[in-house]
Design a protein around this motif. Sequence first.
Motif, mmCIF file in Angstrom:
data_model
loop_
_atom_site.group_PDB
_atom_site.id
_atom_site.type_symbol
_atom_site.label_atom_id
_atom_site.label_comp_id
_atom_site.label_asym_id
_atom_site.label_seq_id
_atom_site.Cartn_x
_atom_site.Cartn_y
_atom_site.Cartn_z
ATOM 1 N N LYS B 66 0.992 -1.245 0.455
ATOM 2 C CA LYS B 66 0.184 0.085 0.133
ATOM 3 C C LYS B 66 1.287 1.462 -0.230
ATOM 4 O O LYS B 66 1.683 1.336 0.987
ATOM 5 N N GLU B 72 -3.298 3.707 -9.395
ATOM 6 C CA GLU B 72 -4.614 2.808 -9.079
ATOM 7 C C GLU B 72 -3.868 1.530 -8.346
ATOM 8 O O GLU B 72 -3.001 0.899 -8.767
ATOM 9 N N PRO B 73 -5.574 0.911 -8.165
ATOM 10 C CA PRO B 73 -5.156 -0.087 -7.896
ATOM 11 C C PRO B 73 -4.605 -1.025 -8.932
ATOM 12 O O PRO B 73 -5.175 -1.615 -9.871
ATOM 13 N N VAL B 100 -1.344 -0.832 -3.870
ATOM 14 C CA VAL B 100 -2.568 -0.001 -3.764
ATOM 15 C C VAL B 100 -1.858 1.127 -3.652
ATOM 16 O O VAL B 100 -1.045 1.319 -2.542
ATOM 17 N N PRO B 101 -3.073 2.097 -3.730
ATOM 18 C CA PRO B 101 -2.624 3.488 -3.303
ATOM 19 C C PRO B 101 -2.506 3.638 -2.071
ATOM 20 O O PRO B 101 -3.387 3.159 -1.290
ATOM 21 N N VAL B 105 -9.217 4.451 -1.336
ATOM 22 C CA VAL B 105 -8.715 3.668 -2.382
ATOM 23 C C VAL B 105 -10.584 3.482 -2.531
ATOM 24 O O VAL B 105 -11.115 3.296 -1.260
ATOM 25 N N ASP B 106 -10.921 2.982 -3.013
ATOM 26 C CA ASP B 106 -12.406 2.720 -3.776
ATOM 27 C C ASP B 106 -12.757 0.903 -3.105
ATOM 28 O O ASP B 106 -11.636 0.648 -3.220
ATOM 29 N N HIS B 109 -11.840 -1.884 -4.580
ATOM 30 C CA HIS B 109 -11.005 -2.479 -4.940
ATOM 31 C C HIS B 109 -10.691 -3.077 -4.352
ATOM 32 O O HIS B 109 -9.882 -4.284 -4.272
ATOM 33 N N LEU B 110 -10.735 -2.708 -2.524
ATOM 34 C CA LEU B 110 -10.220 -3.864 -1.846
ATOM 35 C C LEU B 110 -10.737 -5.018 -1.716
ATOM 36 O O LEU B 110 -10.550 -5.727 -1.451
#
Lengths: 105, 148
Positions: B66, B72-73, B100-101, B105-106, B109-110
């Motif tokens: 991270k 972007e992921p 992962v940023p 983070v959305d 996405h996680l």
Amino acid sequence: MTNIIGVCACPAGIAHTYMAAESIENLAKQRGYGVKVETNGSAGVENRLEEADIEKADYVIIAADTKVEMERFRGKKVIEVAVSDAIRKGEEIFKKIDSNELEIY
Amino acid sequence: MEIIREEFIKLDINLENKKEVIDYIANLLINSNRVRDKGLLLKDVYLREEEASTSMGLGIAIPHAKSLSVKEPTVVFLRLNESIKWNEDKDIKMIFGIFVPAENVDNQHLKILSSLSRKLTDEQYREALLKVKSIKDSERLLQGLNAS
């Protein structure tokens, strides 16, 4: 039915937390045990253990490389391992559970 | 946003060791504009590796970070011709890099990334990844990653 609950957590919370949770869930299901595993990962706490889950649980597996809130498991039979052990040595953890070797927290 | 794209899948490549693998991935991410600072990415990946090995005895290493350097992921999938050593494990043939940023983070996405990690514990899924013959078919196996 035997009920297992667990908590998985790792520093980044991106990969191993979830691999450990999956591993515990599968090993429990293979044995016909009820199972619920909380994950403390980058997406926050998922599948949070409720009081009722803890109450009905026979065994608690903590697979974590970070601090987990433990007081809620006072009086339960608990095994604490590194997150990698849940993935690499899940069978060993369950052998201890199957033979009721866990100590009361 | 696609978490995985064809350019992030490399099958049957030759890399000799962990350092080469991580460097290869970092270059891939820089060249495809997913990462803004290679040095910072490498620092964060190695910091994570020092905490605990990202190989878990399943024939797969999952270097991940991270990091502020990540835009972007992104998931990178490498399959090697020859197994390499990764810390205490000697049979690493597949590498999933997960990046992962550090911020904003959305959650969707996680969740996608966590479901990939879960799938990797499935032996049949790993077998399929070992056998898959083309990038297209690999992408299909990994397509859940682009579901959102």
